[in-house]
Design a protein around this motif. Structure first.
Motif, PDB file in Angstrom:
ATOM      1  N   GLU A   2       0.830  -1.209   0.000  1.00  0.00           N
ATOM      2  CA  GLU A   2       0.000   0.000   0.000  1.00  0.00           C
ATOM      3  C   GLU A   2       0.862   1.255   0.000  1.00  0.00           C
ATOM      4  O   GLU A   2       0.559   2.227  -0.699  1.00  0.00           O
ATOM      5  N   ARG A   6       1.015   4.051  -3.003  1.00  0.00           N
ATOM      6  CA  ARG A   6       0.727   5.459  -2.716  1.00  0.00           C
ATOM      7  C   ARG A   6       1.861   6.356  -3.228  1.00  0.00           C
ATOM      8  O   ARG A   6       1.609   7.380  -3.871  1.00  0.00           O
ATOM      9  N   VAL A  12      -3.351  -0.206  -5.449  1.00  0.00           N
ATOM     10  CA  VAL A  12      -2.770  -1.505  -5.081  1.00  0.00           C
ATOM     11  C   VAL A  12      -3.126  -2.547  -6.129  1.00  0.00           C
ATOM     12  O   VAL A  12      -2.320  -3.428  -6.450  1.00  0.00           O
TER      13      VAL A  12
END
Length: 206
Positions: A2, A6, A12
């Motif tokens: 994750e 980001r 994801v």
């Protein structure tokens, strides 16, 4: 995963898809924990940049496979070998900008086989700024990169023969140390002869 997604500005789900397509290398695992690092992030940013330039995921997959199995910079430059050429460090997207639409897996593999390009982590290294600039200029003039690389292979054969001729000449009359000192003379002879040969070729076409 994750955190990596980001930082890369993707979902994801997209990251998992890239992993399944082997566009990024697998993470380092410690037990059940998967660790990603700056190399993974750099690869994801490269993929994004190539997509923006119109490359397809299939084409990028071919490029990354070639990239991951190409010659590294140590093989390319040799171990302390003398050179007058200036190597150039490039990201894959910078290389794509030099040869718009021409950086295919086949051309990249040919450049690596020829010894023009090697890998250094997530980057590429071109062995000579002069050759990079000339190759890019020829492509901008409308000559396909594959043909430029094919011609370079033939030029390499003649260049090796000329270097052998000059080395034999020098070594018959002096120590091996003279090769490095006198190499600018060899370059001047070749440049002058190529210039005269182009004159003869142009006169024949007139």
């Amino acid at each position: 995963m994750e955190e990596l997604a980001r930082l890369a500005g993707i979902t994801v789900r997209t990251l998992r898809f890239y992993r399944e397509r082997k566009l990024i290398p697998p993470p380092r695992r410690e037990g059940r924990i998967a660790w990603y690092d700056d190399h993974h992030l750099a690869r994801l940013r490269t993929i994004a940049a190539l997509l923006e330039r119109g490359h397809t995921l299939s084409g990028i997959a071919d490029l990354t496979e070639t990239f991951d199995h190409g010659r590294d910079v140590g093989d390319l430059l040799g171990l302390g070998a003398p050179t007058e050429e200036e190597p150039v460090r490039l990201t894959p997207e910078e290389l794509a900008d030099h040869f718009t639409g021409e950086v295919t897996a086949e051309n990249l593999a040919a450049a690596m086989e020829l010894g023009y390009v090697g890998t250094d982590g997530e980057n590429l290294v071109h062995i000579s700024r002069r050759l990079l600039d000339v190759s890019a200029a020829l492509v901008r003039e409308g000559i396909p990169l594959a043909e430029v690389l094919g011609a370079a292979t033939r030029v390499r054969e003649h260049a090796d023969a000329l270097a052998e001729l000059f080395a034999d000449l020098v070594l018959r009359h002096g120590p091996e140390e003279d090769l490095q000192r006198l190499r600018p003379l060899a370059r001047s002879v070749v440049e002058a002869e190529v210039s005269l040969a182009m004159d003869r070729k142009l006169r024949k076409r007139d």
